[in-house]
Design a protein around this motif. Structure first.
Motif, PDB file in Angstrom:
ATOM      1  N   LEU A  61       0.830  -1.243  -0.024  1.00  0.00           N
ATOM      2  CA  LEU A  61      -0.174   0.092   0.140  1.00  0.00           C
ATOM      3  C   LEU A  61       0.688   1.231   0.173  1.00  0.00           C
ATOM      4  CD1 LEU A  61      -2.962  -1.200   2.446  1.00  0.00           C
ATOM      5  CD2 LEU A  61      -2.810  -1.176  -0.143  1.00  0.00           C
ATOM      6  N   HIS A  62       1.980   1.244   0.399  1.00  0.00           N
ATOM      7  CA  HIS A  62       2.954   2.298   0.365  1.00  0.00           C
ATOM      8  C   HIS A  62       3.441   2.636  -1.016  1.00  0.00           C
ATOM      9  CE1 HIS A  62       5.964   5.111   1.619  1.00  0.00           C
ATOM     10  NE2 HIS A  62       6.880   4.467   1.190  1.00  0.00           N
ATOM     11  N   LYS A  63       4.108   1.323  -1.557  1.00  0.00           N
ATOM     12  CA  LYS A  63       4.575   1.700  -3.097  1.00  0.00           C
ATOM     13  C   LYS A  63       3.440   1.573  -4.097  1.00  0.00           C
ATOM     14  CE  LYS A  63       9.134  -0.388  -1.813  1.00  0.00           C
ATOM     15  NZ  LYS A  63       9.909  -1.470  -2.058  1.00  0.00           N
ATOM     16  N   GLU A  64       2.195   1.326  -3.587  1.00  0.00           N
ATOM     17  CA  GLU A  64       0.916   1.120  -4.536  1.00  0.00           C
ATOM     18  C   GLU A  64       1.246   0.173  -5.525  1.00  0.00           C
ATOM     19  OE1 GLU A  64       0.044   5.031  -5.642  1.00  0.00           O
ATOM     20  OE2 GLU A  64      -0.895   5.646  -3.387  1.00  0.00           O
ATOM     21  N   VAL A  65       1.500  -0.923  -5.143  1.00  0.00           N
ATOM     22  CA  VAL A  65       1.874  -2.139  -6.272  1.00  0.00           C
ATOM     23  C   VAL A  65       1.044  -3.380  -5.864  1.00  0.00           C
ATOM     24  CG1 VAL A  65       3.618  -3.739  -7.341  1.00  0.00           C
ATOM     25  CG2 VAL A  65       4.206  -1.369  -6.720  1.00  0.00           C
ATOM     26  N   TYR A  66       0.497  -4.059  -6.702  1.00  0.00           N
ATOM     27  CA  TYR A  66      -0.199  -5.306  -6.474  1.00  0.00           C
ATOM     28  C   TYR A  66       0.564  -6.470  -7.161  1.00  0.00           C
ATOM     29  CZ  TYR A  66      -3.969  -8.949  -6.969  1.00  0.00           C
ATOM     30  OH  TYR A  66      -4.753 -10.061  -6.958  1.00  0.00           O
ATOM     31  N   THR A  67       1.162  -7.365  -6.473  1.00  0.00           N
ATOM     32  CA  THR A  67       2.032  -8.316  -7.150  1.00  0.00           C
ATOM     33  C   THR A  67       1.218  -9.765  -7.152  1.00  0.00           C
ATOM     34  OG1 THR A  67       4.227  -7.157  -6.087  1.00  0.00           O
ATOM     35  CG2 THR A  67       4.303  -9.506  -6.862  1.00  0.00           C
ATOM     36  N   VAL A  68       1.452 -10.332  -8.382  1.00  0.00           N
ATOM     37  CA  VAL A  68       0.693 -11.730  -8.599  1.00  0.00           C
ATOM     38  C   VAL A  68       1.950 -12.676  -8.927  1.00  0.00           C
ATOM     39  CG1 VAL A  68      -0.729 -13.112  -9.670  1.00  0.00           C
ATOM     40  CG2 VAL A  68      -1.139 -10.501  -9.498  1.00  0.00           C
ATOM     41  N   PHE A  69       2.079 -13.716  -7.816  1.00  0.00           N
ATOM     42  CA  PHE A  69       3.151 -14.546  -7.905  1.00  0.00           C
ATOM     43  C   PHE A  69       2.585 -15.955  -8.714  1.00  0.00           C
ATOM     44  CE2 PHE A  69       3.962 -12.015  -4.355  1.00  0.00           C
ATOM     45  CZ  PHE A  69       5.215 -11.907  -4.378  1.00  0.00           C
ATOM     46  N   TYR A  70       3.709 -16.512  -9.447  1.00  0.00           N
ATOM     47  CA  TYR A  70       3.304 -17.543 -10.261  1.00  0.00           C
ATOM     48  C   TYR A  70       4.417 -18.805  -9.918  1.00  0.00           C
ATOM     49  CZ  TYR A  70       0.952 -14.176 -13.047  1.00  0.00           C
ATOM     50  OH  TYR A  70      -0.080 -13.105 -13.443  1.00  0.00           O
ATOM     51  N   ILE A  71       4.022 -20.216 -10.367  1.00  0.00           N
ATOM     52  CA  ILE A  71       4.931 -21.280 -10.178  1.00  0.00           C
ATOM     53  C   ILE A  71       6.079 -21.077 -11.227  1.00  0.00           C
ATOM     54  CG2 ILE A  71       5.097 -23.618 -10.546  1.00  0.00           C
ATOM     55  CD1 ILE A  71       2.195 -23.785  -8.985  1.00  0.00           C
ATOM     56  N   ASN A  72       5.656 -20.721 -12.486  1.00  0.00           N
ATOM     57  CA  ASN A  72       6.560 -21.091 -13.635  1.00  0.00           C
ATOM     58  C   ASN A  72       7.065 -19.850 -14.360  1.00  0.00           C
ATOM     59  OD1 ASN A  72       4.003 -20.608 -14.404  1.00  0.00           O
ATOM     60  ND2 ASN A  72       3.866 -21.865 -16.085  1.00  0.00           N
ATOM     61  N   LYS A  73       6.902 -18.601 -13.572  1.00  0.00           N
ATOM     62  CA  LYS A  73       7.225 -17.475 -14.327  1.00  0.00           C
ATOM     63  C   LYS A  73       7.481 -16.561 -13.350  1.00  0.00           C
ATOM     64  CE  LYS A  73       2.971 -15.324 -16.002  1.00  0.00           C
ATOM     65  NZ  LYS A  73       2.247 -14.937 -17.024  1.00  0.00           N
ATOM     66  N   PRO A  74       8.266 -15.193 -13.652  1.00  0.00           N
ATOM     67  CA  PRO A  74       8.359 -14.061 -12.620  1.00  0.00           C
ATOM     68  C   PRO A  74       7.064 -13.326 -12.318  1.00  0.00           C
ATOM     69  CG  PRO A  74       9.949 -13.861 -14.590  1.00  0.00           C
ATOM     70  CD  PRO A  74       9.008 -15.104 -14.725  1.00  0.00           C
ATOM     71  N   PRO A  75       7.112 -12.913 -11.162  1.00  0.00           N
ATOM     72  CA  PRO A  75       5.734 -12.249 -10.624  1.00  0.00           C
ATOM     73  C   PRO A  75       5.338 -11.099 -11.555  1.00  0.00           C
ATOM     74  CG  PRO A  75       7.503 -11.894  -9.146  1.00  0.00           C
ATOM     75  CD  PRO A  75       7.993 -12.665 -10.263  1.00  0.00           C
ATOM     76  N   ASP A  76       4.173 -10.873 -11.679  1.00  0.00           N
ATOM     77  CA  ASP A  76       3.665  -9.406 -12.182  1.00  0.00           C
ATOM     78  C   ASP A  76       3.269  -8.709 -11.200  1.00  0.00           C
ATOM     79  OD1 ASP A  76       3.455 -10.288 -15.069  1.00  0.00           O
ATOM     80  OD2 ASP A  76       1.262 -11.239 -14.595  1.00  0.00           O
ATOM     81  N   GLU A  77       3.775  -7.158 -11.421  1.00  0.00           N
ATOM     82  CA  GLU A  77       3.659  -6.156 -10.829  1.00  0.00           C
ATOM     83  C   GLU A  77       2.774  -5.242 -11.223  1.00  0.00           C
ATOM     84  OE1 GLU A  77       7.317  -4.586  -9.434  1.00  0.00           O
ATOM     85  OE2 GLU A  77       7.534  -6.322  -7.763  1.00  0.00           O
ATOM     86  N   ILE A  78       1.514  -4.984 -10.565  1.00  0.00           N
ATOM     87  CA  ILE A  78       0.748  -4.025 -11.056  1.00  0.00           C
ATOM     88  C   ILE A  78       0.582  -2.676 -10.280  1.00  0.00           C
ATOM     89  CG2 ILE A  78      -1.978  -3.740 -11.942  1.00  0.00           C
ATOM     90  CD1 ILE A  78      -1.144  -7.015 -12.006  1.00  0.00           C
ATOM     91  N   LYS A  79       0.638  -1.507 -11.030  1.00  0.00           N
ATOM     92  CA  LYS A  79       0.702  -0.491 -10.399  1.00  0.00           C
ATOM     93  C   LYS A  79      -0.615  -0.139 -10.044  1.00  0.00           C
ATOM     94  CE  LYS A  79       3.718   2.361  -9.278  1.00  0.00           C
ATOM     95  NZ  LYS A  79       4.227   2.706  -8.144  1.00  0.00           N
ATOM     96  N   PHE A  80      -0.979   0.596  -8.856  1.00  0.00           N
ATOM     97  CA  PHE A  80      -2.479   1.114  -8.653  1.00  0.00           C
ATOM     98  C   PHE A  80      -2.202   2.537  -7.965  1.00  0.00           C
ATOM     99  CE2 PHE A  80      -1.680  -1.837  -5.282  1.00  0.00           C
ATOM    100  CZ  PHE A  80      -2.065  -0.921  -4.210  1.00  0.00           C
ATOM    101  N   HIS A  81      -3.386   3.330  -7.740  1.00  0.00           N
ATOM    102  CA  HIS A  81      -3.074   4.446  -6.932  1.00  0.00           C
ATOM    103  C   HIS A  81      -4.149   4.594  -5.772  1.00  0.00           C
ATOM    104  CE1 HIS A  81      -2.662   8.660  -6.365  1.00  0.00           C
ATOM    105  NE2 HIS A  81      -3.828   8.787  -6.334  1.00  0.00           N
ATOM    106  N   LEU A  82      -3.766   4.970  -4.896  1.00  0.00           N
ATOM    107  CA  LEU A  82      -4.718   5.231  -3.729  1.00  0.00           C
ATOM    108  C   LEU A  82      -4.728   6.848  -3.423  1.00  0.00           C
ATOM    109  CD1 LEU A  82      -3.202   2.662  -0.991  1.00  0.00           C
ATOM    110  CD2 LEU A  82      -5.684   2.586  -2.303  1.00  0.00           C
ATOM    111  N   SER A  83      -5.763   7.267  -3.345  1.00  0.00           N
ATOM    112  CA  SER A  83      -5.727   8.711  -3.035  1.00  0.00           C
ATOM    113  C   SER A  83      -5.615   9.181  -1.562  1.00  0.00           C
ATOM    114  CB  SER A  83      -7.489   9.031  -3.365  1.00  0.00           C
ATOM    115  OG  SER A  83      -8.222   8.605  -2.146  1.00  0.00           O
ATOM    116  N   ASP A  84      -5.252  10.285  -1.420  1.00  0.00           N
ATOM    117  CA  ASP A  84      -4.850  10.508  -0.107  1.00  0.00           C
ATOM    118  C   ASP A  84      -6.046  10.424   0.833  1.00  0.00           C
ATOM    119  OD1 ASP A  84      -2.499  11.727  -0.771  1.00  0.00           O
ATOM    120  OD2 ASP A  84      -3.042  13.655  -0.976  1.00  0.00           O
ATOM    121  N   ASN A  85      -7.139  10.397   0.483  1.00  0.00           N
ATOM    122  CA  ASN A  85      -8.397  10.101   1.486  1.00  0.00           C
ATOM    123  C   ASN A  85      -8.480   8.653   1.632  1.00  0.00           C
ATOM    124  OD1 ASN A  85     -10.898  10.737   2.908  1.00  0.00           O
ATOM    125  ND2 ASN A  85     -11.885   9.870   0.945  1.00  0.00           N
ATOM    126  N   GLU A  86      -8.147   7.837   0.650  1.00  0.00           N
ATOM    127  CA  GLU A  86      -8.043   6.375   0.964  1.00  0.00           C
ATOM    128  C   GLU A  86      -6.960   6.031   1.701  1.00  0.00           C
ATOM    129  OE1 GLU A  86      -9.814   4.576  -3.104  1.00  0.00           O
ATOM    130  OE2 GLU A  86      -7.785   5.457  -3.257  1.00  0.00           O
TER     131      GLU A  86
END
Length: 146
Positions: free
Chosen positions: A20-45
């Motif tokens: 939540l600090h870096k605003e990154v969602y990581t998906v891990f897999y068995i057979n390949k490197p993880p996917d890192e997906i950026k998202f944005h949190l508003s100041d209010n969130e």
């Protein structure tokens, strides 16, 4: 005094991770490197998440290990494998790690209140993060648990 700049990272059974600090969602897999997906949190969130952390007294939950701040919320569920969710919180003068089987509802009486608060906090964060368009369209982990 509440630290408004805490950094929260949540790991879900080695399959997914929210930073939540870096605003990154990581998906891990068995057979390949993880996917890192950026998202944005508003100041209010961000304020709401930190507010909920303190409102639910998650900051006051501590385990037997006072040096590391690691806490394991022990339960009575016998289903294997245990799929743990781990909350990492880093603040100005605090490191906290809480481990819980989020799929279990059978907790020892001494842990029942803590577990209920932690699960409420995790559901709150899920509601915010999973509402993000980038996360709604994210790939699914292929890690299987036997």
């Amino acid at each position: 005094i509440n630290d408004k700049n805490i950094e929260i990272v949540i790991e879900f059974a080695q399959s997914y991770k929210y930073d939540l600090h870096k605003e990154v969602y990581t998906v891990f897999y068995i057979n390949k490197p993880p996917d890192e997906i950026k998202f944005h949190l508003s100041d209010n969130e961000k304020r709401k998440i930190i507010g909920k952390y303190y409102d639910l007294d998650i900051n006051k939950i501590s385990g037997k290990d006072k040096i590391t701040g690691n806490t394991y919320i022990e339960d009575k569920c016998m289903i294997m494998p245990k799929l743990f969710t781990i909350i990492h919180v880093k603040g100005k003068d605090k490191l906290q790690e809480i481990q819980i089987d989020e799929g279990c509802d059978d907790f020892y009486l001494s842990n029942f209140s803590k577990a209920k608060r932690i699960k409420k906090f995790l559901q709150f964060i899920d509601g915010i993060v999973k509402s993000k368009p980038q996360i709604k369209n994210a790939p699914t982990s292929n890690i299987m648990y036997m």
